[in-house]
Design a protein around this motif. Structure first.
Motif, PDB file in Angstrom:
ATOM      1  N   ALA A  12      29.107  43.668  38.883  1.00  0.00           N
ATOM      2  CA  ALA A  12      29.731  43.997  37.599  1.00  0.00           C
ATOM      3  C   ALA A  12      29.086  43.234  36.444  1.00  0.00           C
ATOM      4  CB  ALA A  12      31.220  43.676  37.658  1.00  0.00           C
ATOM      5  N   LYS A  15      33.624  42.342  33.982  1.00  0.00           N
ATOM      6  CA  LYS A  15      34.261  41.928  35.234  1.00  0.00           C
ATOM      7  C   LYS A  15      35.712  42.385  35.384  1.00  0.00           C
ATOM      8  CE  LYS A  15      30.746  39.176  36.381  1.00  0.00           C
ATOM      9  NZ  LYS A  15      29.823  39.564  37.469  1.00  0.00           N
ATOM     10  N   TYR A  16      36.090  42.535  36.630  1.00  0.00           N
ATOM     11  CA  TYR A  16      37.491  42.787  37.019  1.00  0.00           C
ATOM     12  C   TYR A  16      38.086  41.443  37.417  1.00  0.00           C
ATOM     13  CZ  TYR A  16      40.601  43.722  41.133  1.00  0.00           C
ATOM     14  OH  TYR A  16      41.578  43.711  42.095  1.00  0.00           O
ATOM     15  N   TRP A  17      39.026  40.950  36.647  1.00  0.00           N
ATOM     16  CA  TRP A  17      39.678  39.682  37.018  1.00  0.00           C
ATOM     17  C   TRP A  17      41.127  39.729  36.525  1.00  0.00           C
ATOM     18  CZ3 TRP A  17      38.232  36.614  40.693  1.00  0.00           C
ATOM     19  CH2 TRP A  17      38.874  35.387  40.843  1.00  0.00           C
ATOM     20  N   ARG A  71      43.013  43.588  57.880  1.00  0.00           N
ATOM     21  CA  ARG A  71      42.790  44.199  56.560  1.00  0.00           C
ATOM     22  C   ARG A  71      42.278  45.638  56.716  1.00  0.00           C
ATOM     23  NH1 ARG A  71      39.159  41.494  51.668  1.00  0.00           N
ATOM     24  NH2 ARG A  71      39.452  43.187  50.181  1.00  0.00           N
ATOM     25  N   SER A 106      32.623  43.200  50.340  1.00  0.00           N
ATOM     26  CA  SER A 106      33.824  44.035  50.380  1.00  0.00           C
ATOM     27  C   SER A 106      33.651  45.323  49.577  1.00  0.00           C
ATOM     28  CB  SER A 106      35.062  43.263  49.919  1.00  0.00           C
ATOM     29  OG  SER A 106      34.938  42.881  48.584  1.00  0.00           O
ATOM     30  N   SER A 138      39.586  47.355  48.418  1.00  0.00           N
ATOM     31  CA  SER A 138      39.027  46.288  47.605  1.00  0.00           C
ATOM     32  C   SER A 138      38.722  46.891  46.239  1.00  0.00           C
ATOM     33  CB  SER A 138      37.742  45.759  48.259  1.00  0.00           C
ATOM     34  OG  SER A 138      37.077  44.886  47.390  1.00  0.00           O
ATOM     35  N   GLY A 139      39.233  46.279  45.188  1.00  0.00           N
ATOM     36  CA  GLY A 139      39.106  46.864  43.853  1.00  0.00           C
ATOM     37  C   GLY A 139      37.683  47.272  43.514  1.00  0.00           C
ATOM     38  N   ARG A 143      34.078  51.230  42.624  1.00  0.00           N
ATOM     39  CA  ARG A 143      32.852  51.473  41.845  1.00  0.00           C
ATOM     40  C   ARG A 143      31.679  51.863  42.734  1.00  0.00           C
ATOM     41  NH1 ARG A 143      34.170  46.077  38.850  1.00  0.00           N
ATOM     42  NH2 ARG A 143      32.757  45.332  40.476  1.00  0.00           N
ATOM     43  N   LYS A 189      33.730  31.903  50.309  1.00  0.00           N
ATOM     44  CA  LYS A 189      34.512  31.350  49.200  1.00  0.00           C
ATOM     45  C   LYS A 189      35.857  30.817  49.692  1.00  0.00           C
ATOM     46  CE  LYS A 189      35.644  36.062  47.751  1.00  0.00           C
ATOM     47  NZ  LYS A 189      35.203  37.114  46.892  1.00  0.00           N
ATOM     48  N   SER A 193      39.305  36.509  45.954  1.00  0.00           N
ATOM     49  CA  SER A 193      39.401  37.070  44.604  1.00  0.00           C
ATOM     50  C   SER A 193      40.831  37.437  44.233  1.00  0.00           C
ATOM     51  CB  SER A 193      38.518  38.302  44.476  1.00  0.00           C
ATOM     52  OG  SER A 193      37.188  37.960  44.728  1.00  0.00           O
ATOM     53  N   ALA A 194      41.506  38.145  45.128  1.00  0.00           N
ATOM     54  CA  ALA A 194      42.863  38.624  44.796  1.00  0.00           C
ATOM     55  C   ALA A 194      43.801  37.447  44.524  1.00  0.00           C
ATOM     56  CB  ALA A 194      43.395  39.491  45.922  1.00  0.00           C
ATOM     57  N   MET A 197      42.735  35.715  41.098  1.00  0.00           N
ATOM     58  CA  MET A 197      43.117  36.397  39.838  1.00  0.00           C
ATOM     59  C   MET A 197      44.615  36.317  39.583  1.00  0.00           C
ATOM     60  SD  MET A 197      41.801  40.330  40.591  1.00  0.00           S
ATOM     61  CE  MET A 197      40.204  40.105  41.348  1.00  0.00           C
ATOM     62  N   MET A 244      34.856  34.967  32.037  1.00  0.00           N
ATOM     63  CA  MET A 244      35.632  35.021  33.284  1.00  0.00           C
ATOM     64  C   MET A 244      35.688  33.645  33.956  1.00  0.00           C
ATOM     65  SD  MET A 244      35.132  37.317  36.741  1.00  0.00           S
ATOM     66  CE  MET A 244      33.690  36.413  37.308  1.00  0.00           C
ATOM     67  N   ASP A 286      29.704  36.251  40.094  1.00  0.00           N
ATOM     68  CA  ASP A 286      30.988  36.771  40.563  1.00  0.00           C
ATOM     69  C   ASP A 286      31.859  35.615  41.058  1.00  0.00           C
ATOM     70  OD1 ASP A 286      30.632  39.365  39.870  1.00  0.00           O
ATOM     71  OD2 ASP A 286      29.692  39.942  41.750  1.00  0.00           O
ATOM     72  N   ALA A 287      32.714  35.888  42.014  1.00  0.00           N
ATOM     73  CA  ALA A 287      33.575  34.836  42.551  1.00  0.00           C
ATOM     74  C   ALA A 287      32.772  34.001  43.554  1.00  0.00           C
ATOM     75  CB  ALA A 287      34.797  35.453  43.192  1.00  0.00           C
TER      76      ALA A 287
HETATM   77  C1  2P0 Z   1      34.081  42.278  39.901  1.00  0.00           C
HETATM   78  N1  2P0 Z   1      35.103  40.554  41.372  1.00  0.00           N
HETATM   79  O1  2P0 Z   1      34.335  42.971  38.914  1.00  0.00           O
HETATM   80  C2  2P0 Z   1      34.866  40.999  40.037  1.00  0.00           C
HETATM   81  C3  2P0 Z   1      34.175  39.862  39.359  1.00  0.00           C
HETATM   82  C4  2P0 Z   1      34.838  39.148  41.525  1.00  0.00           C
HETATM   83  C5  2P0 Z   1      34.524  38.646  40.185  1.00  0.00           C
HETATM   84  O2  2P0 Z   1      35.846  42.482  42.118  1.00  0.00           O
HETATM   85  O3  2P0 Z   1      39.241  40.344  47.517  1.00  0.00           O
HETATM   86  O4  2P0 Z   1      35.710  42.555  45.739  1.00  0.00           O
HETATM   87  O5  2P0 Z   1      36.764  40.165  47.377  1.00  0.00           O
HETATM   88  O6  2P0 Z   1      37.804  42.156  48.416  1.00  0.00           O
HETATM   89  O7  2P0 Z   1      37.627  43.700  44.635  1.00  0.00           O
HETATM   90  C6  2P0 Z   1      35.983  40.730  43.620  1.00  0.00           C
HETATM   91  O8  2P0 Z   1      37.116  41.327  44.067  1.00  0.00           O
HETATM   92  O9  2P0 Z   1      38.109  41.842  46.085  1.00  0.00           O
HETATM   93  C7  2P0 Z   1      35.640  41.308  42.320  1.00  0.00           C
HETATM   94  P1  2P0 Z   1      37.956  41.070  47.447  1.00  0.00           P
HETATM   95  P2  2P0 Z   1      37.067  42.460  45.160  1.00  0.00           P
HETATM   96  O10 2P0 Z   1      33.205  42.588  40.721  1.00  0.00           O
END
Ligand code: 2P0
Length: 328
Positions: A12, A15-17, A71, A106, A138-139, A143, A189, A193-194, A197, A244, A286-287
């Motif tokens: 990304a 970012k998604y946070w 999961r 993920s 996974s969010g 994408r 990590k 992430s979940a 955030m 972020m 990212d994370a």
């Molecule tokens: C992203 N991230 O937009 C943001 C930026 C991390 C930081 O989406 O729990 O992969 O790792 O399966 O959806 C990371 O969250 O969740 C993420 P997990 P996901 O890419």
């Protein structure tokens, strides 16, 4: 009742946070990413079998850990419900990159799983529906259904029916865009992430301010992508990553994903841009501490060389922009 699909990871730039709904995995803000080429890819086979007593998962040639299997099993429950079946499944998944490389899998993992599982269950989902399904695993996987540049729209509806990803530009449109990845840690990590955030949304006073700033950045990036304007996109990419990680550090307890090498890389990219008198590169994290340095192909050799000389950098990869999910 067997299908195989392959999907690439995405990185990304917006970012998604933060989540507006935890259970449905609805984000607080829209995000934008580029899908990577086949170097960061997951291939997954799903086979539903009425004779199986429970779901099984083989990851990179070995039985997965209990939490990983749980999961995947919870995700398969969504697919079973949609398809009206009860059979358990055997899932075999492998990544083109080592899981221990410190690169999140993920996104590619759940995108490939969503496609393979839905097809194996007899569902015929379009890309939008696949994106919504992958999102539940996974969010960021929402994408990876699409190639090229992708926007995951946060939507507004409570039921999430307006929350899915769409392609902003196809993979072939920006052929010379690169992501030079500098790996400085292969550790898993400590804060997922979940969980991270959730802590940020609850405790960081910067969280709401960031959401306000994101809308403007989304508009800038959409335009820059449309016009393939790297110089306009680069500062936004870096501000967005910094923003972020500032929210993460402002959370309580603080969430710290970056390490000393990450900060060295940030300085290196800033110095490199100064020496060129323009934006030749943009970092994003990212994370985790590993750097993703977006650049244009003609600068990539110089960036690779500079990163390789930096203390703490263990491995360098160079990715181009890749395709969305496909059946094998
Ligand atoms: C992203 N991230 O937009 C943001 C930026 C991390 C930081 O989406 O729990 O992969 O790792 O399966 O959806 C990371 O969250 O969740 C993420 P997990 P996901 O890419």
């Amino acid at each position: 009742m067997r299908a195989t699909a392959s999907a690439n990871s995405n990185i990304a730039i917006i970012k998604y946070w933060g989540q507006r709904d935890e259970k449905l995995v609805l984000p607080s803000n829209s995000s934008i990413s580029f899908t990577m080429d086949g170097q960061l890819s997951t291939k997954t086979t799903v086979e539903f079998d009425r004779l199986l007593a429970k779901d099984g998962l083989v990851l990179d040639g070995a039985p997965a850990k209990d939490n990983e299997t749980a999961r995947v099993s919870a995700f398969l429950d969504l697919v079973r419900k949609k398809a009206g079946i009860t059979a358990r499944a055997k899932v075999v998944s492998s990544n083109t990159f080592p899981k221990s490389a410190g690169l999140a899998s993920s996104a590619s993992g759940f995108a490939a799983l969503a496609a393979a599982a839905s097809k194996a269950a007899g569902l015929d989902l379009g890309q939008k529906e696949l994106s919504m399904l992958a999102r539940r695993g996974s969010g960021s996987a929402s994408r990876s259904i699409f190639g090229g540049c992708v926007e995951w729209r946060a939507g507004k509806k409570k039921d999430g029916t307006d929350c899915y990803a769409e392609q902003l530009s196809p993979p072939g449109k920006w052929r010379d865009l690169r992501n030079v990845i500098a790996i400085s840690s292969m550790d898993e990590k400590k804060v997922g992430s979940a969980a991270g955030m959730k802590v940020s949304a609850k405790t960081s006073s910067l969280f709401a301010a960031r959401l306000g700033a994101v809308e403007k950045r989304l508009a800038l990036v959409r335009r820059a992508v449309r016009e393939r304007d790297f110089e306009a996109m680069a500062p936004v990419i870096m501000q967005e990553s910094d923003s972020m990680h500032a929210v993460m550090l402002d959370s309580w307890p603080p969430i710290v994903y970056l390490n000393e090498t990450s900060f060295r890389i940030m300085r290196l990219v800033r110095e490199l841009n100064e020496s060129h008198g323009k934006y030749a590169a943009a970092y994003t994290f990212d994370a985790g501490p590993n750097a993703h340095v977006y650049t244009i192909a003609r600068y990539a050799p110089e960036i690779r060389k500079a990163l390789a000389e930096l203390s703490g950098v263990m491995k360098i990869m160079e990715c181009g922009i890749g395709e969305g999910v496909r059946f094998v």
